[in-house]
Design an enzyme around this catalytic site. Structure first.
Site, short mmCIF file in Angstrom:
data_model
loop_
_atom_site.label_atom_id
_atom_site.label_comp_id
_atom_site.label_asym_id
_atom_site.label_seq_id
_atom_site.Cartn_x
_atom_site.Cartn_y
_atom_site.Cartn_z
N LYS A 1 1.72 2.58 -11.52
CA LYS A 1 0.77 1.57 -11.03
C LYS A 1 0.54 0.49 -12.08
O LYS A 1 0.40 -0.70 -11.76
CB LYS A 1 -0.56 2.24 -10.66
CG LYS A 1 -0.49 3.06 -9.38
CD LYS A 1 -0.34 2.16 -8.15
CE LYS A 1 -0.39 2.94 -6.85
NZ LYS A 1 -0.08 2.09 -5.68
N TYR B 1 5.78 -11.92 -11.81
CA TYR B 1 6.24 -12.78 -10.71
C TYR B 1 5.37 -14.02 -10.58
O TYR B 1 5.87 -15.12 -10.33
CB TYR B 1 6.24 -11.99 -9.38
CG TYR B 1 7.58 -11.37 -9.08
CD1 TYR B 1 8.04 -10.27 -9.79
CD2 TYR B 1 8.41 -11.91 -8.09
CE1 TYR B 1 9.28 -9.70 -9.52
CE2 TYR B 1 9.66 -11.34 -7.81
CZ TYR B 1 10.07 -10.24 -8.52
OH TYR B 1 11.31 -9.69 -8.26
N SER C 1 2.52 4.09 -1.32
CA SER C 1 2.64 5.04 -2.44
C SER C 1 1.80 6.26 -2.12
O SER C 1 0.74 6.13 -1.50
CB SER C 1 2.10 4.41 -3.73
OG SER C 1 2.03 5.36 -4.78
N ALA D 1 -1.89 -2.80 -4.27
CA ALA D 1 -2.90 -1.74 -4.31
C ALA D 1 -2.71 -0.93 -5.57
O ALA D 1 -1.90 0.01 -5.61
CB ALA D 1 -2.78 -0.86 -3.08
N TYR E 1 2.16 8.47 -11.71
CA TYR E 1 1.33 7.60 -10.86
C TYR E 1 0.67 6.50 -11.70
O TYR E 1 0.81 5.32 -11.42
CB TYR E 1 0.27 8.44 -10.16
CG TYR E 1 -0.59 7.69 -9.18
CD1 TYR E 1 -0.06 7.16 -8.01
CD2 TYR E 1 -1.96 7.56 -9.40
CE1 TYR E 1 -0.86 6.49 -7.10
CE2 TYR E 1 -2.77 6.90 -8.49
CZ TYR E 1 -2.22 6.37 -7.35
OH TYR E 1 -3.02 5.71 -6.44
N LEU F 1 0.84 -1.21 0.00
CA LEU F 1 0.00 0.00 0.00
C LEU F 1 0.87 1.25 0.00
O LEU F 1 0.39 2.36 0.24
CB LEU F 1 -0.89 0.02 1.25
CG LEU F 1 -1.75 -1.21 1.52
CD1 LEU F 1 -2.35 -1.16 2.92
CD2 LEU F 1 -2.86 -1.33 0.49
N ARG G 1 -6.89 16.33 -1.66
CA ARG G 1 -7.95 15.67 -2.42
C ARG G 1 -9.32 16.28 -2.13
O ARG G 1 -9.48 17.07 -1.21
CB ARG G 1 -7.96 14.17 -2.11
CG ARG G 1 -6.88 13.46 -2.87
CD ARG G 1 -6.98 11.97 -2.71
NE ARG G 1 -6.30 11.53 -1.52
CZ ARG G 1 -6.03 10.25 -1.26
NH1 ARG G 1 -6.40 9.33 -2.09
NH2 ARG G 1 -5.38 9.91 -0.17
#
Ligand code: UDP
Length: 283
Positions: free
Chosen positions: A111, A121, A37, A76, A107, A35, A148
């Protein structure tokens, strides 16, 4: 700090560590939630390199950790993987409309890389990886100053300062209350069938930004004016609403907290956290 209330839990341990430099020194693990970031546009735009690195190098370090211990790994990801979407609502099968160079690219593309790495993986090492795409989330203990929509509008309403709607306010979002999101994360982690899957987590209750401002103003009992400012810098997605059919079917999950309920709880928490001094100073 927003995890102070966990400090007395016997099973809780806080390790401060920079994931970009390597996996945290934890010993054996059986669940890894990535999570780490920034998620707020002003936050990731202030830290473009760190954002890219924590989702690329940081992902690699946590995937190595999970793989070494046979642990389940949850990444996430974000609704930003869909960019400014041309499909509405957004289903997991939609591949997105993302700028590789625009003001959100550090971003969005980081992601998307983090998703691809998790799948690589899984294919190369059999890592028990799963990906969730998180849509706008809000609630108590979020940073009141992270820039935000929800924190900005609540703080502005409580201070009776102008509430800053960017552009014409007709762009839409769908807000998910934090406890619903946490339940979705937990279910995605614990569901064996979610391995190798991408699942949207969000609340499909869609409103315009102007509607959010109006509702928050009313719930805060505020007389703050609503003002229209310049549109947000570039690539502001115009419509966003998750299709959560997959989360319903795979995880038996859907949000339970209604918008007005969640906002009322968040306003109460911000009011308590900011205190009368904080709120009076700017009015
Ligand atoms: N927004 C706004 N005023 C603000 C903060 C945000 O009008 O003070 C708008 C922003 O332009 C976007 C929406 O609210 O259309 C959601 O922005 P946020 O930064 O919360 O997250 P995003 O969904 O863009 O990642």
């Amino acid at each position: 700090m927003n995890i102070e209330h966990l400090a007395d839990w016997p099973s809780f341990q806080l390790v401060e560590h920079d994931l970009i430099e390597g996996a945290p020194p934890l010993g054996a693990v059986d669940r890894v939630y990535h999570l780490a970031s920034p998620a707020s546009p002003p936050g990731y735009q202030r830290h473009p390199l760190e954002t890219m690195r924590v989702n690329s190098e940081g992902s690699r370090h946590l995937l190595d950790l999970a793989t070494a211990h046979g642990a389940s790994y949850l990444y996430a990801s974000t609704s930003e993987a869909y960019g400014d979407p041309l499909e509405h609502p957004q289903r997991e099968s939609y591949r997105g409309n993302v700028s590789t160079t625009g003001p959100r690219s550090m971003y969005d593309e980081a992601k998307r890389y983090g998703e691809a790495l998790a799948m690589a993986y899984l294919r190369a090492h059999g890592t028990l990886a799963r990906i969730v795409r998180i849509f706008n989330t809000y609630g108590p203990r979020s940073d009141p100053h992270d820039g935000r929509l929800v924190p900005n509008f609540i703080v502005q309403a409580l201070r009776n300062e102008p509430m800053t709607v960017y552009g014409d306010g007709q762009q839409t979002r769908s807000l998910c209350y934090v406890s619903d999101l946490v339940e979705g994360l937990y279910r995605a982690m614990e569901c064996p069938g979610a391995t190798g899957e991408v699942t949207n987590l969000g609340n499909p209750d869609e409103h315009t930004v102007l509607e959010f401002a109006t509702i928050i103003r009313e719930l805060a009992g505020s007389s703050a004016p609503i003002i229209y400012t310049e549109p947000a810098v570039g690539d502001d997605p115009q419509r966003r609403r998750p299709d959560i059919d997959k989360a319903r079917a795979l995880l038996g999950w859907e949000p339970e907290v209604a918008l007005r309920d969640g906002l009322a709880r968040t306003i109460a928490a911000f009011r308590a956290e900011l205190g009368p001094g904080d709120l009076a100073c700017a009015s």
